[in-house]
Design an enzyme around this catalytic site. Structure first.
Site, PDB file in Angstrom:
ATOM      1  N   GLY A  71       0.800  -1.226   0.000  1.00 30.97           N
ATOM      2  CA  GLY A  71       0.000   0.000   0.000  1.00 30.97           C
ATOM      3  C   GLY A  71       0.828   1.269   0.000  1.00 30.97           C
ATOM      4  N   LEU A  72       2.150   1.145  -0.218  1.00 28.50           N
ATOM      5  CA  LEU A  72       2.998   2.343  -0.230  1.00 28.50           C
ATOM      6  C   LEU A  72       3.357   2.772  -1.645  1.00 28.50           C
ATOM      7  CD1 LEU A  72       5.304   1.537   2.822  1.00 28.50           C
ATOM      8  CD2 LEU A  72       3.583   3.314   2.678  1.00 28.50           C
ATOM      9  N   GLY A  73       2.775   2.136  -2.630  1.00 29.98           N
ATOM     10  CA  GLY A  73       2.968   2.586  -4.008  1.00 29.98           C
ATOM     11  C   GLY A  73       4.294   2.167  -4.614  1.00 29.98           C
ATOM     12  N   ASP A 119      -2.380   6.404  -7.148  1.00 33.41           N
ATOM     13  CA  ASP A 119      -0.981   6.114  -6.798  1.00 33.41           C
ATOM     14  C   ASP A 119      -0.020   6.826  -7.741  1.00 33.41           C
ATOM     15  OD1 ASP A 119      -1.981   4.387  -4.926  1.00 33.41           O
ATOM     16  OD2 ASP A 119      -0.599   2.760  -5.429  1.00 33.41           O
TER      17      ASP A 119
END
Ligand code: PMV
Length: 310
Positions: free
Chosen positions: A102-104, A149
């Site tokens: 989920g941090l891209g 994102d």
């Protein structure tokens, strides 16, 4: 040698609902980065990409339709766009962004790679054009990405993102501090997004209101962030997390970290990104950060990162 770089990102509010045209807020995490560096050669080999677990060569004239690796696909997209065949170039990718969390990480490595390749062939690329290319690569990871994102990562700016609308910079009235707690469990956003899609299709009367309620939370959060009313964000984070639980994208590990953070004094906490694993965020101050950090570690966080949104 040329280099390109891009930051990680976190979604503050609105993940999943953003796929259904609701607004969402996201910010870059500039301390966690992906970088790409190029060296000429080896001669006659085309474009070679070296990354953790990957040593792939992109021969000249390969069709992008056959590429299912995101990095070779990103390289082929930029070469096609520039109307050039693969130059003899070695691109090395390094990243301190945890993958599938989920941090891209996917959008950041694609952005860094395209920037480095463009510099190597002396063809500057605008952020608008880069954003469109990285969105194409994101489709490979996500299936039906909202585009949030790639947007926050390419522009490296806090954004209010709504599908189909011009990107708006999110104004920050007062800086605030977040801890990012990593469950250490990788989770594929594509699967979580697909499962939410099935849920919504099976019972729209129940789930559309949940998605719309997330949209309203985002609008309130945007107003609070712009006004510097940080205290108002805590309850909004709790409401957003509860709505994501209803959409079945939380997990026992995420819920445990969220409870640990609020129990230790965080003003609010919620999962961030695709869910089912990956990361959560906790709103802290200088005073509460150490205790919340320790509580996250004690509750099983594999990593805890601090970031200031400003
Ligand atoms: O890449 P992640 O895991 O931060 O998730 C992206 C956010 C979603 O809203 C779940 C999907 C999307 O495409 O916007």
């Amino acid at each position: 040698m040329t280099t390109g770089s891009a930051p990680a990102k976190i979604i503050l509010f609105g993940e999943h609902a953003v796929v259904y045209d609701q607004p969402a807020l996201a910010v870059p995490v500039s301390s966690l980065r992906a970088t790409a560096s190029t060296q000429p050669g080896p001669a006659g080999q085309g474009l070679r990409i070296l990354a953790r677990g990957l040593d792939a060569t992109l021969p000249a004239n390969v069709s992008s339709d056959v590429l299912d690796n995101a990095l070779t696909y990103a390289a082929s997209l930029i070469l096609n766009r520039l109307h050039i065949t693969a130059p003899d170039l070695t691109v090395r990718i390094e990243s301190d962004i945890p993958m599938a969390s989920g941090l891209g990480s996917g959008a950041a490595v694609s952005t860094a790679l395209i920037r480095a390749v463009c510099a190597a062939v002396d063809a500057p690329i605008s952020n608008d054009d880069l954003n469109a290319l990285v969105y194409e690569v994101e489709k490979l990871h996500h299936g039906n990405p909202s585009g949030i994102d790639n947007t926050v990562i390419v522009y490296e700016s806090p954004v209010l993102y709504k599908r189909g609308a011009p990107v708006q910079r999110l104004s920050i009235g007062r800086p605030f501090m977040l801890l990012i707690g990593d469950t250490g469990m990788g989770a594929l956003t594509r699967i979580a997004v697909g499962d939410v899609g099935k849920l919504v299709a099976a019972d729209p009367a129940r789930y559309h209101p949940v998605i719309e309620s997330i949209g309203r939370i985002v609008t309130q959060a945007q107003a609070a962030i712009s006004a510097g009313d940080i205290a108002a964000l805590g309850p909004l984070m709790a409401q957003n997390h509860a709505a994501l639980q209803t959409l079945t994208v939380s997990s026992p590990e995420l819920d445990t970290l969220v409870q640990a953070a609020t129990g230790a004094g965080a003003l609010g906490a919620k999962l961030s990104g695709g869910g089912r694993g990956g990361n959560m965020i906790a709103l802290v101050t200088e005073a509460t950060a150490p205790a919340v950090h320790q509580a996250l570690v004690d509750a099983g966080a594999a990593n805890v990162f601090k970031t200031v949104v400003s």
